[in-house]
Design a protein around this motif. Structure first.
Motif, mmCIF file in Angstrom:
data_model
loop_
_atom_site.group_PDB
_atom_site.id
_atom_site.type_symbol
_atom_site.label_atom_id
_atom_site.label_comp_id
_atom_site.label_asym_id
_atom_site.label_seq_id
_atom_site.Cartn_x
_atom_site.Cartn_y
_atom_site.Cartn_z
ATOM 1 N N PRO A 41 32.985 -18.532 52.876
ATOM 2 C CA PRO A 41 33.321 -17.254 53.502
ATOM 3 C C PRO A 41 32.437 -16.154 52.897
ATOM 4 C CG PRO A 41 35.311 -18.397 52.803
ATOM 5 C CD PRO A 41 34.151 -19.138 52.202
ATOM 6 N N PHE A 42 31.769 -15.375 53.757
ATOM 7 C CA PHE A 42 30.916 -14.325 53.201
ATOM 8 C C PHE A 42 30.873 -13.095 54.086
ATOM 9 C CE2 PHE A 42 27.788 -16.463 55.888
ATOM 10 C CZ PHE A 42 26.924 -15.435 56.305
ATOM 11 N N PHE A 43 30.479 -11.994 53.448
ATOM 12 C CA PHE A 43 30.430 -10.682 54.088
ATOM 13 C C PHE A 43 29.102 -10.006 53.802
ATOM 14 C CE2 PHE A 43 34.834 -11.636 53.486
ATOM 15 C CZ PHE A 43 35.512 -11.040 54.538
ATOM 16 N N LEU A 44 28.649 -9.211 54.755
ATOM 17 C CA LEU A 44 27.580 -8.253 54.511
ATOM 18 C C LEU A 44 28.260 -6.908 54.289
ATOM 19 C CD1 LEU A 44 25.150 -9.216 57.420
ATOM 20 C CD2 LEU A 44 25.137 -10.061 55.069
ATOM 21 N N VAL A 45 27.910 -6.231 53.220
ATOM 22 C CA VAL A 45 28.571 -4.965 52.868
ATOM 23 C C VAL A 45 27.517 -3.936 52.492
ATOM 24 C CG1 VAL A 45 30.063 -3.823 51.175
ATOM 25 C CG2 VAL A 45 30.743 -6.026 52.147
ATOM 26 N N ILE A 46 27.685 -2.707 52.996
ATOM 27 C CA ILE A 46 26.819 -1.601 52.610
ATOM 28 C C ILE A 46 27.688 -0.408 52.192
ATOM 29 C CG2 ILE A 46 25.113 0.106 53.365
ATOM 30 C CD1 ILE A 46 23.860 -2.596 53.058
ATOM 31 N N PRO A 47 27.769 -0.113 50.893
ATOM 32 C CA PRO A 47 28.433 1.097 50.416
ATOM 33 C C PRO A 47 27.382 2.181 50.178
ATOM 34 C CG PRO A 47 28.161 -0.496 48.630
ATOM 35 C CD PRO A 47 27.348 -0.979 49.801
ATOM 36 N N ASN A 48 27.796 3.319 49.591
ATOM 37 C CA ASN A 48 26.808 4.247 49.060
ATOM 38 C C ASN A 48 27.130 4.526 47.593
ATOM 39 O OD1 ASN A 48 28.672 6.504 48.944
ATOM 40 N ND2 ASN A 48 28.256 6.947 51.086
ATOM 41 N N ILE A 49 26.242 5.237 46.911
ATOM 42 C CA ILE A 49 26.359 5.349 45.459
ATOM 43 C C ILE A 49 27.580 6.140 45.000
ATOM 44 C CG2 ILE A 49 23.933 4.968 44.972
ATOM 45 C CD1 ILE A 49 23.623 8.011 44.694
ATOM 46 N N ALA A 50 28.234 6.851 45.920
ATOM 47 C CA ALA A 50 29.464 7.551 45.545
ATOM 48 C C ALA A 50 30.594 6.572 45.242
ATOM 49 C CB ALA A 50 29.887 8.522 46.645
ATOM 50 N N ILE A 51 30.344 5.284 45.432
ATOM 51 C CA ILE A 51 31.342 4.276 45.091
ATOM 52 C C ILE A 51 31.669 4.338 43.603
ATOM 53 C CG2 ILE A 51 29.751 2.344 44.571
ATOM 54 C CD1 ILE A 51 31.695 0.581 46.300
ATOM 55 N N ALA A 52 30.734 4.816 42.799
ATOM 56 C CA ALA A 52 30.973 4.946 41.357
ATOM 57 C C ALA A 52 32.109 5.924 41.065
ATOM 58 C CB ALA A 52 29.697 5.415 40.653
ATOM 59 N N LEU A 53 32.353 6.845 41.994
ATOM 60 C CA LEU A 53 33.405 7.856 41.841
ATOM 61 C C LEU A 53 34.567 7.616 42.799
ATOM 62 C CD1 LEU A 53 31.113 11.001 41.476
ATOM 63 C CD2 LEU A 53 32.219 9.689 39.662
ATOM 64 N N LEU A 54 34.641 6.391 43.331
ATOM 65 C CA LEU A 54 35.702 6.002 44.276
ATOM 66 C C LEU A 54 35.634 6.852 45.539
ATOM 67 C CD1 LEU A 54 38.711 5.641 41.747
ATOM 68 C CD2 LEU A 54 36.863 4.017 42.262
ATOM 69 N N ALA A 55 34.422 7.215 45.954
ATOM 70 C CA ALA A 55 34.256 8.100 47.109
ATOM 71 C C ALA A 55 33.211 7.572 48.087
ATOM 72 C CB ALA A 55 33.883 9.503 46.638
ATOM 73 N N SER A 56 33.036 6.258 48.147
ATOM 74 C CA SER A 56 32.032 5.676 49.036
ATOM 75 C C SER A 56 32.497 5.669 50.486
ATOM 76 C CB SER A 56 31.741 4.239 48.610
ATOM 77 O OG SER A 56 30.803 3.619 49.476
ATOM 78 N N MET A 57 31.526 5.621 51.385
ATOM 79 C CA MET A 57 31.757 5.227 52.765
ATOM 80 C C MET A 57 31.107 3.865 52.894
ATOM 81 S SD MET A 57 33.015 5.893 55.785
ATOM 82 C CE MET A 57 33.281 4.173 56.254
ATOM 83 N N THR A 58 31.932 2.818 53.019
ATOM 84 C CA THR A 58 31.445 1.442 52.958
ATOM 85 C C THR A 58 31.638 0.731 54.290
ATOM 86 O OG1 THR A 58 31.933 1.289 50.591
ATOM 87 C CG2 THR A 58 31.705 -0.785 51.788
#
Length: 264
Positions: free
Chosen positions: A116-133
């Motif tokens: 089972p696999f996924f393609l995922v694209i977050p942005n660097i705000a993920i470090a602050l729990l604020a990504s749009m993924t």
């Protein structure tokens, strides 16, 4: 639940920071792998497990996140292929431009169903729990999708999309965060030109952008509806907006977004 992140560069490191700040998994259940000791040393005090061996990271994980440059994905996946348990693990690949068809080709095992696999694209705000993924269930069950959405949802907002829309999501949100920062830079420089000190100008712009975001999130209104509230006839706001439009502001933003889609 044990989570491995292979690759501790800019994006991989940001994902690790988000996992350590969030509540999806305990710090002790996070493993970070990177061939560079310096890259993983930044997490030495976090309680996470650190290794320079990707296969060691895979061995103990329920979810394996591969977060490396696109041109490295094939070699990394082939390198961990013998360690992946296709029946018990979930794979997440975070790399722009890598397709599910390529991943299936690289990871195909004779006589075994695909992991089972996924393609995922977050942005660097993920470090602050604020990504749009953006999450693409490339080969996954509904339960797998719920779990991966929960993990990345603990680090910001998520949207499950089809693979066809992943490139658009990348340019709108992952590249888009850089575009937003460029506006902040431009507005800050303008603030200096009209009389504020550089740090004051930057802070004014940051708070203003934050306020605009919170207004739109709170009201659910279209941006133009909020713009109408502050554009009085003959006022300074409408004059400023019109000057920006004369210079091609909206067109430049749209062209910038579309330019990102043209890169193969």
């Amino acid at each position: 639940m044990k989570v491995a992140v292979i690759g501790a560069g800019a994006m991989g490191g940001a994902i690790v920071q988000g996992l350590l700040k969030g509540d999806f998994v305990k710090n002790a259940d996070v493993t970070v792998a990177d061939p560079s000791q310096r890259a993983i040393d930044q997490f030495a005090e976090s309680g996470a497990s650190l290794t320079t061996d990707n296969n060691i990271a895979v061995d103990s994980a329920d979810i394996v996140n591969v977060v490396v440059k696109p041109w490295l994905v094939e070699s990394v996946l082939k390198g961990i292929k013998p360690s992946l348990n296709y029946r018990k693990q979930i794979l997440v690949v975070v790399a722009a431009g890598v397709t599910s068809a390529e991943i299936k080709e690289w990871l195909c095992k004779e006589g075994e169903e695909m992991i089972p696999f996924f393609l995922v694209i977050p942005n660097i705000a993920i470090a602050l729990l604020a990504s749009m993924t953006f999450i693409v269930p490339a080969h996954a069950s509904r339960e797998n999708t719920r779990l991966i959405s929960e993990m990345y949802g603990s680090m910001g907002e998520v949207l499950v999309v089809d693979e066809q829309h992943l490139a658009a999501g990348t340019t709108l949100a992952s590249c888009g965060i850089a575009y937003a920062m460029r506006y902040v830079r431009a507005a800050s420089e303008g603030g200096v030109e009209i009389g504020f000190k550089a740090d004051d100008a930057k802070n004014i712009v940051l708070q203003t952008v934050k306020g605009a975001v919170e207004l739109l999130q709170a009201t659910g209104n279209h941006p133009e509806a909020e713009i109408d509230k502050v554009t009085t006839p003959g006022g300074v706001t409408i004059r400023g907006l019109n000057e920006m439009e004369h210079a091609g502001f909206t067109s430049a933003v749209i062209r910038g977004l579309k330019a990102g889609l043209s890169v193969k």
